[in-house]
Motif scaffolding. Structure first.
Motif, PDB file in Angstrom:
ATOM      1  N   ILE A  15     -32.088  -1.854 -62.566  1.00  0.00           N
ATOM      2  CA  ILE A  15     -30.960  -2.578 -63.160  1.00  0.00           C
ATOM      3  C   ILE A  15     -30.391  -3.571 -62.146  1.00  0.00           C
ATOM      4  N   GLU A  16     -30.273  -3.178 -60.879  1.00  0.00           N
ATOM      5  CA  GLU A  16     -29.775  -4.080 -59.828  1.00  0.00           C
ATOM      6  C   GLU A  16     -30.715  -5.283 -59.668  1.00  0.00           C
ATOM      7  N   ARG A  17     -32.045  -5.013 -59.645  1.00  0.00           N
ATOM      8  CA  ARG A  17     -33.015  -6.116 -59.530  1.00  0.00           C
ATOM      9  C   ARG A  17     -32.903  -7.073 -60.716  1.00  0.00           C
ATOM     10  N   GLU A  18     -32.799  -6.515 -61.910  1.00  0.00           N
ATOM     11  CA  GLU A  18     -32.670  -7.358 -63.101  1.00  0.00           C
ATOM     12  C   GLU A  18     -31.375  -8.171 -63.055  1.00  0.00           C
ATOM     13  N   THR A  19     -30.304  -7.533 -62.580  1.00  0.00           N
ATOM     14  CA  THR A  19     -29.024  -8.234 -62.464  1.00  0.00           C
ATOM     15  C   THR A  19     -29.143  -9.376 -61.462  1.00  0.00           C
ATOM     16  N   ARG A  20     -29.794  -9.096 -60.320  1.00  0.00           N
ATOM     17  CA  ARG A  20     -30.011 -10.159 -59.327  1.00  0.00           C
ATOM     18  C   ARG A  20     -30.876 -11.284 -59.909  1.00  0.00           C
ATOM     19  N   LEU A  21     -31.920 -10.926 -60.647  1.00  0.00           N
ATOM     20  CA  LEU A  21     -32.788 -11.919 -61.279  1.00  0.00           C
ATOM     21  C   LEU A  21     -32.003 -12.747 -62.303  1.00  0.00           C
ATOM     22  N   GLU A  22     -31.194 -12.075 -63.105  1.00  0.00           N
ATOM     23  CA  GLU A  22     -30.386 -12.787 -64.089  1.00  0.00           C
ATOM     24  C   GLU A  22     -29.411 -13.746 -63.387  1.00  0.00           C
ATOM     25  N   THR A  23     -28.806 -13.267 -62.301  1.00  0.00           N
ATOM     26  CA  THR A  23     -27.883 -14.103 -61.534  1.00  0.00           C
ATOM     27  C   THR A  23     -28.637 -15.293 -60.950  1.00  0.00           C
ATOM     28  N   SER A  24     -29.810 -15.049 -60.421  1.00  0.00           N
ATOM     29  CA  SER A  24     -30.629 -16.117 -59.846  1.00  0.00           C
ATOM     30  C   SER A  24     -31.031 -17.121 -60.929  1.00  0.00           C
ATOM     31  N   VAL A  25     -31.419 -16.625 -62.102  1.00  0.00           N
ATOM     32  CA  VAL A  25     -31.787 -17.509 -63.211  1.00  0.00           C
ATOM     33  C   VAL A  25     -30.582 -18.352 -63.616  1.00  0.00           C
ATOM     34  N   LEU A  26     -29.411 -17.748 -63.705  1.00  0.00           N
ATOM     35  CA  LEU A  26     -28.195 -18.490 -64.057  1.00  0.00           C
ATOM     36  C   LEU A  26     -27.883 -19.561 -63.014  1.00  0.00           C
ATOM     37  N   GLU A  27     -28.027 -19.204 -61.721  1.00  0.00           N
ATOM     38  CA  GLU A  27     -27.784 -20.181 -60.653  1.00  0.00           C
ATOM     39  C   GLU A  27     -28.762 -21.357 -60.770  1.00  0.00           C
ATOM     40  N   TRP A  28     -30.047 -21.049 -61.022  1.00  0.00           N
ATOM     41  CA  TRP A  28     -31.036 -22.115 -61.163  1.00  0.00           C
ATOM     42  C   TRP A  28     -30.766 -22.963 -62.401  1.00  0.00           C
ATOM     43  N   GLN A  29     -30.329 -22.347 -63.470  1.00  0.00           N
ATOM     44  CA  GLN A  29     -29.974 -23.110 -64.670  1.00  0.00           C
ATOM     45  C   GLN A  29     -28.786 -24.043 -64.379  1.00  0.00           C
ATOM     46  N   GLN A  30     -27.804 -23.539 -63.631  1.00  0.00           N
ATOM     47  CA  GLN A  30     -26.648 -24.363 -63.263  1.00  0.00           C
ATOM     48  C   GLN A  30     -27.085 -25.532 -62.380  1.00  0.00           C
ATOM     49  N   ARG A  31     -27.949 -25.230 -61.407  1.00  0.00           N
ATOM     50  CA  ARG A  31     -28.460 -26.301 -60.540  1.00  0.00           C
ATOM     51  C   ARG A  31     -29.219 -27.350 -61.360  1.00  0.00           C
ATOM     52  N   LEU A  32     -30.060 -26.872 -62.263  1.00  0.00           N
ATOM     53  CA  LEU A  32     -30.841 -27.768 -63.097  1.00  0.00           C
ATOM     54  C   LEU A  32     -29.927 -28.620 -63.985  1.00  0.00           C
ATOM     55  N   THR A  33     -28.907 -27.998 -64.548  1.00  0.00           N
ATOM     56  CA  THR A  33     -27.943 -28.738 -65.367  1.00  0.00           C
ATOM     57  C   THR A  33     -27.221 -29.782 -64.519  1.00  0.00           C
TER      58      THR A  33
END
Length: 128
Positions: A15-33
């Motif tokens: 769950i922690e890894r998935e949360t970190r991955l989700e956070t990382s995906v959100l950060e990359w989406q924000q950067r991309l936006t």
């Protein structure tokens, strides 16, 4: 109980890894936006710059056309003035030639009158 605890730890880690991955995906989406926004802003800026340059080019072209037309008008005016000056000069030259001819004729008459005997004086008027 150890197996349950071990499984629970594994689940929590997953769950922690998935949360970190989700956070990382959100950060990359924000950067991309953000990059998309920056790109869109740069495209808009470049489009505005292109429009400004086109406007400047159009103004310079129009100014050049106006200056060319004004130059033609000035040249035509100068040619008209030159033609008028040439006519005045030709008229003056004609007058000068006529005056010279008259002067020559007058000189010739005077020369002839000096070499001939003087004509007799006119008869006196009849008495009243």
């Amino acid at each position: 109980k150890e197996t349950v605890a071990s499984l629970q730890t594994q689940v929590e880690e997953k769950i922690e890894r998935e949360t970190r991955l989700e956070t990382s995906v959100l950060e990359w989406q924000q950067r991309l936006t953000a990059l998309h926004h920056e790109r869109d802003a740069e495209v808009a800026r470049l489009m505005q710059e292109l429009c400004d340059l086109q406007t400047q080019l159009d103004l310079r072209k129009k100014r050049s056309e106006c200056m060319e037309a004004e130059g033609r008008k000035r040249a035509e005016s100068a040619f008209e003035e030159l033609a008028a000056a040439q006519r005045t000069l030709a008229d003056g030259l004609s007058e000068l030639q006529a005056l010279r001819q008259t002067t020559l004729l007058e000189r010739d008459r005077q020369h002839l009158s000096l070499s001939e005997p003087a004509p007799p004086p006119p008869p006196p008027p009849p008495p009243p």
